[in-house]
Design an enzyme around this catalytic site. Structure first.
Site, PDB file in Angstrom:
ATOM      1  N   ASP A  85      15.823  24.116  -2.990  1.00 54.14           N
ATOM      2  CA  ASP A  85      14.634  23.262  -3.031  1.00 54.14           C
ATOM      3  C   ASP A  85      13.599  23.515  -1.937  1.00 54.14           C
ATOM      4  O   ASP A  85      12.450  23.131  -2.110  1.00 54.14           O
ATOM      5  CB  ASP A  85      15.048  21.781  -3.041  1.00 54.14           C
ATOM      6  N   HIS A 137      21.604  17.654  -6.399  1.00 52.23           N
ATOM      7  CA  HIS A 137      20.748  17.922  -5.238  1.00 52.23           C
ATOM      8  C   HIS A 137      20.425  16.595  -4.569  1.00 52.23           C
ATOM      9  O   HIS A 137      19.663  15.791  -5.099  1.00 52.23           O
ATOM     10  CB  HIS A 137      19.467  18.639  -5.676  1.00 52.23           C
ATOM     11  N   HIS A 174      14.559  19.163   4.242  1.00 53.62           N
ATOM     12  CA  HIS A 174      13.277  19.670   3.730  1.00 53.62           C
ATOM     13  C   HIS A 174      12.299  18.588   3.268  1.00 53.62           C
ATOM     14  O   HIS A 174      11.239  18.930   2.752  1.00 53.62           O
ATOM     15  CB  HIS A 174      13.517  20.713   2.633  1.00 53.62           C
ATOM     16  N   ASP A 191      18.842  14.773  -1.630  1.00 60.20           N
ATOM     17  CA  ASP A 191      17.932  14.818  -0.477  1.00 60.20           C
ATOM     18  C   ASP A 191      18.380  13.831   0.592  1.00 60.20           C
ATOM     19  O   ASP A 191      18.610  12.654   0.300  1.00 60.20           O
ATOM     20  CB  ASP A 191      16.511  14.468  -0.916  1.00 60.20           C
TER      21      ASP A 191
HETATM   22 ZN   LIG Z   1      15.119  18.360  -2.148  1.00 63.61          ZN
END
Ligand SMILES: [Zn+2]
Length: 1015
Positions: free
Chosen positions: A185, A61, A437, A63
């Protein structure tokens, strides 16, 4: 369960391997029916139909900015802040996949992958293509980022998904097209997001976060997988999306984390001669976790997410442990009859197994807001965190659409012209990054938020060049065009220093707009002329409170076009320009009014607060009290189990404190505008404004810097209290599009509050009733409706009948322990925020017409561009053109032109949208289907060929197909796609249709002696 009884399978008892934790007899479903898989699923791994299949999903994941910036994460800079190096992750994963053919991997964020791709050699690219073709590297989601769902506008979501999916389609063709959405997420999930994903052609979505109470109940009821009906207007199954809720968010099971950042978990040894061999223990544990998890799911397949934040930088570590796990578990099963089969898999392959089970699934029609990960832990603060960044993003959405439209209308002359080279690509990418996000949510560190703003600013620069080139081409004259980005704080050097200048106003809507233009000027009087040379009424407001004088005039701008107004200073004696004077309140009278032909707003002179709104035409009167309050948010040194932070809203007390008991006011009235200026405190002020002809009341608030010297963090709200019997209900938009009904239970019972699908045990009566408001919130008593439109995303609620509140700003002294590791203090820029709430009072049946059309005008507001007077012609022989429309006829009010953009050298991307919901408007019939003729619609190009695509434009609509799912309310067949006729394009309520149009740009008519309005 009854649904299982209907499935075409049989359940058999299977004895699990003996041991203290897993001696139960479990039933397994043997599938007896399966059709041929869709083509891309031929690469899926073999499963064991009579066993529990555990699909391992190796994933990372990544970001796109959070504790570090995008570039710091990509290159692995500043790993002491947060360990993360995406470039190394992709290098390592690809080599690990190539080393062992059974391994598979899921990748998601195209902002990172596309950057990595362009840095690879041809040989590596070829090897990656092969991995994709074989289904060993699977893309899920495939957007530029994994966007937030609470603070995002649907237009920006569609744009960012289109950007990422286009990269995949161009690079890998259909092999790379993601079938599964992967929102593991985001902090709560919106219904509109699910609707958009369905319309993009996704087969299903997997989610990681949901309310802790909802999750426990769903696990018990085995409703972790369901069908989400995501639109109240679109015909099912158009917006139905199969939804899988992951068992353990997106983390691996406890003790089975084998990344270099997982310090506490041991590698799998698997060497019987070693005194350190732990295989038996770990395999027992794995089987235990798998069988427990299975109890919450309905088929003989479950998934485990084997990865986490920035995992797989050393992919070999993860994969070698997983290789061993698979080998030992599957060997065990052969040796001792364990019924568990474990395999490398992907989201699409797991989804295919669920689909083949042919079950019926429970149906969900609401959304997953608000999200709480425990008692008192509501993630509703981020709806409002970093309001300045949220506004900058919304204005940038507006500017990007202007930029893309001009790039489409003016063709190559927009990209290269007298002002240099410009394009929309950089702003498009920056806007896509902002949807991440941790970006638009305000949940990044300050230095990362600054980097997001820097990216937007760089994108604006390229678009400003494009805009100048395009306006020069379309107007036939080379002005030194410039925009004034600080108009919201009355700063614009050109208008403030020039005696003569021009104002070009570009309108990105498919209908004419009338707009009040407001520009700071030097003192004096001005004459304003419209494109045909006629003087238009104008005002100049005087100096006040350090504000420069402002010139005000009403402009009228054609659809998808511009009008150029000229402004010149005149002597006071010759001028008919009205010079307004502030009028102080009359002593003795208890109230004060401002009004225009539609609305009257009344103020209480004792308090200075707004006390009543009247709609003069509809004869509606609504008494109210509007003012500002703040929630106490905890202080440094206090022992608090959960504090308010960038994510979480956790007020210390449920009752907010007033910013002030009264406001100092003064009044300003001119022929064009009436304003009441309210001063609540040194850090909170508001102007309540009514322009001539305007059907709404504008409340321009200014808040900040919020003082925290008293050691209290503060979360500031604007609250409207009205005597409306709203029965505990209120309404909020979903990503700026469809409306969801919210409920706060009226009667005070245990827990007090309400969720549509479970009995809530409410722990936070305020924060637990906050919802995202992207563009509007309203309340109604069934007759009158009060709607407030916002100019950015905010959190909002109605905590008492007749009350409505919006959180405008927050400043906090503590971190909320969700990873960002920094309090939301916003020193410097971002600490002082100005914004607008537009208030509409209407009868219920006609309210939608008001708020839909006004919200459209706000999101795609006209762009004001200034130029000094006295310019050269675009080229010798060109004719100056002071007014232009890109459309030969306006589109009807129910139709929104969502996208007009360059797609290829001779192609454009076009999205048309019905912007009303089914049955929403009873006044002007705006909720009816509408049919358009696209032939000869645009003035600068002709459409020679039209192809309809799915929403993200990555597959033709006619050949797109999705897996079919059966909700427990009954199956609806997928409607057939009617043949495409450009002369007759019908839009149903809330429908968006997407087209790739081949076009031929025309030599503009005025070059051949057309009949433009001339200078
Ligand atoms: Zn995230």
């Amino acid at each position: 369960m009854t649904a299982l009884g209907r499935a075409s399978g049989v359940r058999v008892g299977v004895r699990l391997r003996s041991g203290p934790h897993h001696c139960a007899t479990m039933s397994i479903m043997l599938s007896t029916e399966s059709g041929p898989p869709p083509l891309h699923l031929f690469t899926c791994p073999t499963v064991q139909p009579d066993m529990l299949n555990v699909h391992l999903l190796p994933h990372t994941h990544d970001d796109v900015g959070w504790v570090k910036t995008v570039d710091q994460y990509y290159y692995g800079v500043q790993n002491e802040l947060h360990h993360g190096a995406v470039k190394n992750i992709l290098d390592s994963v690809i080599s690990a996949l190539r080393a062992e053919p059974s391994r598979r991997f899921v990748y998601v964020e195209m902002a990172f992958f596309s950057r990595w791709w362009h840095q690879q050699t041809n040989a590596t690219q070829q090897a990656v293509r092969e991995l994709v073709r074989q289904g060993r590297l699977e893309f899920a989601n495939g957007g530029w980022v994994m966007n937030d769902e609470a603070a995002t506008h649907y237009g920006a979501i569609v744009d960012q998904m289109t950007l990422g999916l286009r990269f995949l389609q161009d690079t890998f063709g259909d092999d790379g097209r993601p079938r599964v959405a992967w929102h593991i997420d985001p902090f709560g999930h919106s219904r509109e997001q699910a609707s958009l994903f369905a319309q993009m052609g996704f087969d299903g979505i997997f989610l990681g976060r949901m309310d802790y109470q909802d999750r426990e109940l769903r696990k018990k009821k085995r409703e972790m997988e369901l069908v989400w009906r995501a639109s109240a207007s679109l015909q099912p199954p158009t917006a139905d999306l199969f939804t899988g809720l992951l068992s353990n968010a997106y983390d691996p099971p406890k003790h089975l984390c084998w990344d270099l950042v997982c310090d506490h978990d041991s590698s799998m040894v698997g060497d019987p001669f070693s005194p350190e061999d732990n295989a038996d223990v770990l395999i027992d544990h794995f089987l235990d976790v798998a069988t427990k998890q299975w109890q919450s799911y309905r088929t003989n397949h479950i998934v485990m997410t084997m990865g986490g934040d920035f995992h797989y930088e050393n992919a070999h570590m993860w994969f070698s442990n997983l290789d061993k796990l698979i080998q030992l578990v599957n060997a065990e099963q052969q040796a001792s009859g364990s019924p568990v089969h474990v395999l490398y898999s992907t989201p699409a392959c797991y989804l295919w197994e669920l689909n083949k089970a042919n079950l019926t699934w429970s149906l969900k029609e609401d959304d997953f807001f608000p999200y709480a990960d425990g008692p008192h832990q509501f993630w509703t603060g981020y709806f409002s965190s970093r309001p300045a960044l949220k506004r900058y993003e919304r204005v940038s959405y507006n500017f990007l659409q202007v930029c893309k439209q001009l790039e489409a209308l003016a063709a190559p002359a927009a990209n290269v012209g007298p002002y240099g080279s410009g394009d929309s690509a950089l702003l498009e990418e920056a806007m896509a990054v902002l949807q991440h996000h941790d970006a638009i949510t305000g949940t990044s560190r300050q230095l990362v938020a600054d980097d997001y703003a820097r990216r937007l600013a760089a994108g604006w620069g390229r678009c400003e060049v494009l805009l100048s080139n395009a306006l020069a081409r379309l107007s036939g004259s080379q002005e030194a065009f410039s925009i004034c980005p600080e108009l919201n704080i009355s700063v614009c050097p050109l208008s403030q220093t020039s005696a003569r200048f021009q104002v070009a106003i570009y309108n990105p809507l498919a209908r004419k707009v009338d707009r009040m233009v407001r520009l700071p000027v030097s003192a004096g009087a001005f004459l304003v002329k419209d494109p045909s040379g006629h003087a238009v009424p104008s005002d100049v407001s005087p100096f006040r409170d350090c504000h420069p004088p402002e010139l005000l005039f009403s402009a009228s701008v054609p659809a998808l076009g511009f009008s150029i107004y000229s402004v010149s200073r005149v002597s006071l004696r010759r001028s008919k320009t009205h010079i307004p004077q502030p009028i102080s309140q009359k002593p003795g009278s208890a109230v004060l009014n401002i009004k225009n032909e539609h609305i009257r707003a009344t103020f209480n002179l004792e308090t200075g607060f707004l006390m009543q709104i009247e709609d003069l035409e509809q004869k509606l009167v609504l008494p109210m009290n509007q003012s500002f309050f703040w929630y106490k948010a905890g202080t440094v040194g206090q022992k608090i189990s959960q504090s308010s932070g960038a994510y979480i809203f956790k007020p210390q007390q449920q009752k907010p404190l007033p910013v002030s008991d009264s406001a100092q006011i003064h009044l300003l009235k001119t022929p064009l505008v009436q304003e009441v200026h309210q001063n609540f405190s040194a850090w909170c002020a508001q102007v309540v404004r009514l322009y001539r002809g305007q059907r709404h009341l504008e409340l321009e608030w200014t808040v900040g810097p919020i003082p925290v010297g008293d050691k209290w963090g503060k979360e500031v709200i604007s609250r409207f209290d009205m005597p409306l019997d709203t029965k505990g209900y209120f309404y909020t938009d979903s990503n700026g599009r469809e409306i969801l009904k919210r409920r706060k239970k009226r009667e005070s019972r245990v827990g007090e509050n309400y969720r549509p699908t479970w009995n809530l045990n409410q722990t936070e009566p305020v924060a637990g009733n906050y919802y995202p408001v992207n563009t509007r919130i309203y309340i109604t008593d069934g007759k009158k409706q009060l709607t407030v439109l916002t100019d950015r995303s905010q959190g909002g609620s109605s905590l008492q009948d007749g009350s409505l509140e919006l959180m405008v700003h927050r400043r906090l002294l503590l971190d909320d322990n969700r990873g960002v590791g920094e309090p939301l203090l916003e020193e410097g820029s971002g600490s002082w925020v100005r914004g607008r709430h537009l208030v509409l009072l209407d009868a219920v049946g006609t309210a939608a017409a008001g708020h839909r059309l006004l919200a459209e005008k706000e999101v795609l507001a006209p762009q004001v561009v200034l130029a000094p007077s006295g310019s050269a012609l675009y080229h010798p022989g060109a004719t100056r053109q002071l007014q232009f429309s890109g459309l030969r006829r306006e589109l009807p009010p129910s139709v929104h032109l969502l996208t007009l953009a360059r797609w290829g050298p001779q192609t454009l991307l076009l999205r048309l949208e019905h912007q009303f919901a089914r049955g929403e408007d009873s006044g002007r019939n705006l909720s009816s289907p509408v049919t358009l003729n696209l032939q000869n619609l645009f003035s600068t190009f002709t459409i020679t060929r039209l192809q309809e695509t799915t929403l993200a434009a990555n597959q033709p609509r006619a050949s797109a197909s999705r897996l079919q799912w059966n909700p427990d309310t009954g199956t609806t067949p997928t409607p057939t796609v009617p043949p495409l006729d450009p002369a007759s394009i019908t839009l149903q309520p809330m429908e968006i249709r997407t087209f790739v149009a081949s076009v031929q740009w025309e030599e503009f008519a005025w070059s051949h002696g057309g009949d433009p309005v001339q200078a």
